[in-house]
Motif scaffolding. Sequence first.
Motif, short mmCIF file in Angstrom:
data_model
loop_
_atom_site.label_atom_id
_atom_site.label_comp_id
_atom_site.label_asym_id
_atom_site.label_seq_id
_atom_site.Cartn_x
_atom_site.Cartn_y
_atom_site.Cartn_z
N VAL A 135 70.24 -19.42 -4.10
CA VAL A 135 68.94 -19.57 -4.74
C VAL A 135 69.04 -19.36 -6.24
CG1 VAL A 135 66.58 -18.66 -4.86
CG2 VAL A 135 67.71 -18.90 -2.66
N HIS A 136 69.80 -18.36 -6.66
CA HIS A 136 69.91 -18.05 -8.08
C HIS A 136 70.64 -19.16 -8.84
CE1 HIS A 136 68.08 -14.13 -7.77
NE2 HIS A 136 68.83 -13.88 -6.71
N ARG A 137 71.66 -19.74 -8.22
CA ARG A 137 72.33 -20.88 -8.85
C ARG A 137 71.38 -22.07 -8.97
NH1 ARG A 137 77.11 -19.46 -5.06
NH2 ARG A 137 78.47 -18.22 -6.39
N ARG A 138 70.56 -22.26 -7.96
CA ARG A 138 69.60 -23.35 -8.00
C ARG A 138 68.49 -23.08 -9.02
NH1 ARG A 138 68.97 -25.81 -1.80
NH2 ARG A 138 70.97 -26.93 -1.88
N PHE A 139 68.08 -21.81 -9.13
CA PHE A 139 67.10 -21.45 -10.15
C PHE A 139 67.61 -21.81 -11.54
CE2 PHE A 139 64.62 -17.91 -7.73
CZ PHE A 139 63.84 -18.89 -7.14
N LYS A 140 68.91 -21.58 -11.76
CA LYS A 140 69.49 -21.92 -13.06
C LYS A 140 69.31 -23.41 -13.34
CE LYS A 140 73.90 -22.36 -15.52
NZ LYS A 140 73.48 -21.79 -16.82
N GLU A 141 69.60 -24.26 -12.36
CA GLU A 141 69.43 -25.70 -12.53
C GLU A 141 67.97 -26.06 -12.77
OE1 GLU A 141 71.64 -28.41 -10.00
OE2 GLU A 141 72.71 -26.71 -9.12
N VAL A 142 67.09 -25.40 -12.05
CA VAL A 142 65.65 -25.66 -12.22
C VAL A 142 65.22 -25.29 -13.64
CG1 VAL A 142 63.34 -24.90 -11.53
CG2 VAL A 142 65.07 -25.42 -9.78
N MET A 143 65.62 -24.12 -14.11
CA MET A 143 65.23 -23.67 -15.44
C MET A 143 65.79 -24.58 -16.53
SD MET A 143 65.63 -19.54 -15.03
CE MET A 143 64.55 -18.62 -13.93
N SER A 144 67.02 -25.04 -16.31
CA SER A 144 67.63 -25.96 -17.28
C SER A 144 66.87 -27.28 -17.34
CB SER A 144 69.09 -26.20 -16.90
OG SER A 144 69.69 -27.10 -17.81
N LYS A 145 66.54 -27.82 -16.18
CA LYS A 145 65.81 -29.09 -16.15
C LYS A 145 64.40 -28.93 -16.74
CE LYS A 145 64.62 -32.98 -13.11
NZ LYS A 145 65.35 -33.94 -13.97
N MET A 146 63.78 -27.77 -16.54
CA MET A 146 62.46 -27.50 -17.08
C MET A 146 62.49 -27.19 -18.58
SD MET A 146 61.06 -24.92 -14.08
CE MET A 146 60.03 -24.09 -15.28
N GLU A 147 63.71 -26.97 -19.11
CA GLU A 147 63.88 -26.52 -20.50
C GLU A 147 63.11 -25.21 -20.73
OE1 GLU A 147 62.84 -29.70 -23.14
OE2 GLU A 147 64.37 -31.05 -22.34
N TYR A 193 62.21 -27.79 -8.07
CA TYR A 193 63.12 -27.35 -7.01
C TYR A 193 63.20 -28.40 -5.91
CZ TYR A 193 65.60 -23.63 -4.45
OH TYR A 193 66.56 -22.87 -3.82
N ALA A 194 62.03 -28.91 -5.51
CA ALA A 194 61.99 -29.94 -4.46
C ALA A 194 62.64 -31.23 -4.94
CB ALA A 194 60.54 -30.19 -4.05
N GLU A 195 62.43 -31.58 -6.19
CA GLU A 195 63.02 -32.80 -6.75
C GLU A 195 64.54 -32.72 -6.76
OE1 GLU A 195 63.39 -35.00 -11.10
OE2 GLU A 195 61.70 -33.64 -10.73
N LEU A 196 65.06 -31.56 -7.09
CA LEU A 196 66.51 -31.39 -7.21
C LEU A 196 67.20 -31.21 -5.86
CD1 LEU A 196 66.78 -29.03 -10.33
CD2 LEU A 196 67.44 -31.44 -10.21
N PHE A 197 66.55 -30.50 -4.94
CA PHE A 197 67.26 -30.06 -3.74
C PHE A 197 66.60 -30.49 -2.42
CE2 PHE A 197 67.77 -26.77 -7.09
CZ PHE A 197 69.07 -27.08 -7.44
N GLY A 198 65.46 -31.15 -2.50
CA GLY A 198 64.81 -31.62 -1.28
C GLY A 198 63.52 -30.88 -0.99
N GLU A 199 62.61 -31.55 -0.29
CA GLU A 199 61.28 -31.00 -0.03
C GLU A 199 61.33 -29.70 0.77
OE1 GLU A 199 58.34 -31.85 -1.10
OE2 GLU A 199 59.01 -33.60 -2.24
N GLU A 200 62.28 -29.57 1.69
CA GLU A 200 62.33 -28.40 2.55
C GLU A 200 63.27 -27.31 2.03
OE1 GLU A 200 60.27 -28.20 5.06
OE2 GLU A 200 59.55 -30.21 4.53
N GLU A 238 63.66 -23.18 3.16
CA GLU A 238 64.86 -22.71 3.86
C GLU A 238 65.61 -21.65 3.05
OE1 GLU A 238 67.10 -26.24 4.41
OE2 GLU A 238 65.74 -27.10 5.92
N ASP A 239 65.64 -21.84 1.74
CA ASP A 239 66.45 -20.96 0.89
C ASP A 239 65.86 -19.57 0.72
OD1 ASP A 239 68.12 -23.12 0.61
OD2 ASP A 239 67.49 -23.61 -1.45
N MET A 240 64.55 -19.47 0.53
CA MET A 240 63.94 -18.18 0.24
C MET A 240 64.03 -17.20 1.41
SD MET A 240 63.27 -18.03 -2.88
CE MET A 240 62.43 -16.46 -2.85
N PRO A 241 63.75 -17.61 2.65
CA PRO A 241 63.92 -16.66 3.76
C PRO A 241 65.37 -16.18 3.89
CG PRO A 241 62.55 -18.50 4.45
CD PRO A 241 63.11 -18.86 3.11
#
Length: 260
Positions: A162-174, A220-227, A231-234
């Motif tokens: 999740v934290h690695r994905r958050f990094k990608e999300v934050m980067s894409k969001m600038e 997050y959904a755009e980068l990694f899928g709607e679900e 799945e990741d947070m639980p």
Amino acid sequence: MLIKHLNFMKKSILLTLSILFCMSLNSQRNANAEYWVSFTYLPKKGMVEEFEKAVADKTAKYNATEEDAIFAFQIMTGGGQGAYQRWVVRKDRAFFDQDNAEELKYWNENVDPYIADKSGQKIWQMLKGASHGWDEPRTPVKYYVQNTVVIKRGKNNDFLKVHRRFKEVMSKMEYTGNRGVFKLVSGGNEQTFMVIRGFDSHAETFTTNLPEDGSWRDVYAELFGEEALAEDMPALNESIEMWGSSVVKMMYRPDLSSKL
């Protein structure tokens, strides 16, 4: 009897080779790792002023350059309120080969007498693949929220995914804010991770490139899928030991830190 002894020797040799191989592999993998070192101190009751003066004098004497800089923070919330953290930042493995005997002797003689309790040295590895806004050295901001967790054995990937994905999300969001993720490698439970974010004002608002009706969940959904998030947070929450989570707020103390 001789055959049993030879089989035992064979197993011992194979075990030793396996350990050495793992150590070598780990050494190569972390060759470019970045380490941050923390110390936590609680002054003796009634001796805060003496402690702070001693720390300031020691820092001015031994930590006046970028190479040996130390940054100090005061814990403002939680059971550790009133304690101080001192950080040495952005070091490679060669840093730990330095001889600091003189500096340590000075500390023990001039600062330690004012300390009631201390954590000892803790060495953290910054996880750059999970951190955002910590790429370049900068002057510390005024406040930091430090979230420390202990992760169950075998669940590191569930936590870090999740934290690695958050990094990608934050980067894409600038995203103009920051978020650092660290893993303890020495000085405590090796399953300990820490997430830190800093800000100059409690009213500060960081910006993104999102449209007015957009959110980080959309990215997050755009980068990694709607679900993905569902799945990741639980999995992340399940990875954390129930007893192993704490959050504190700290304030930067430039008067006790290196002047760079």
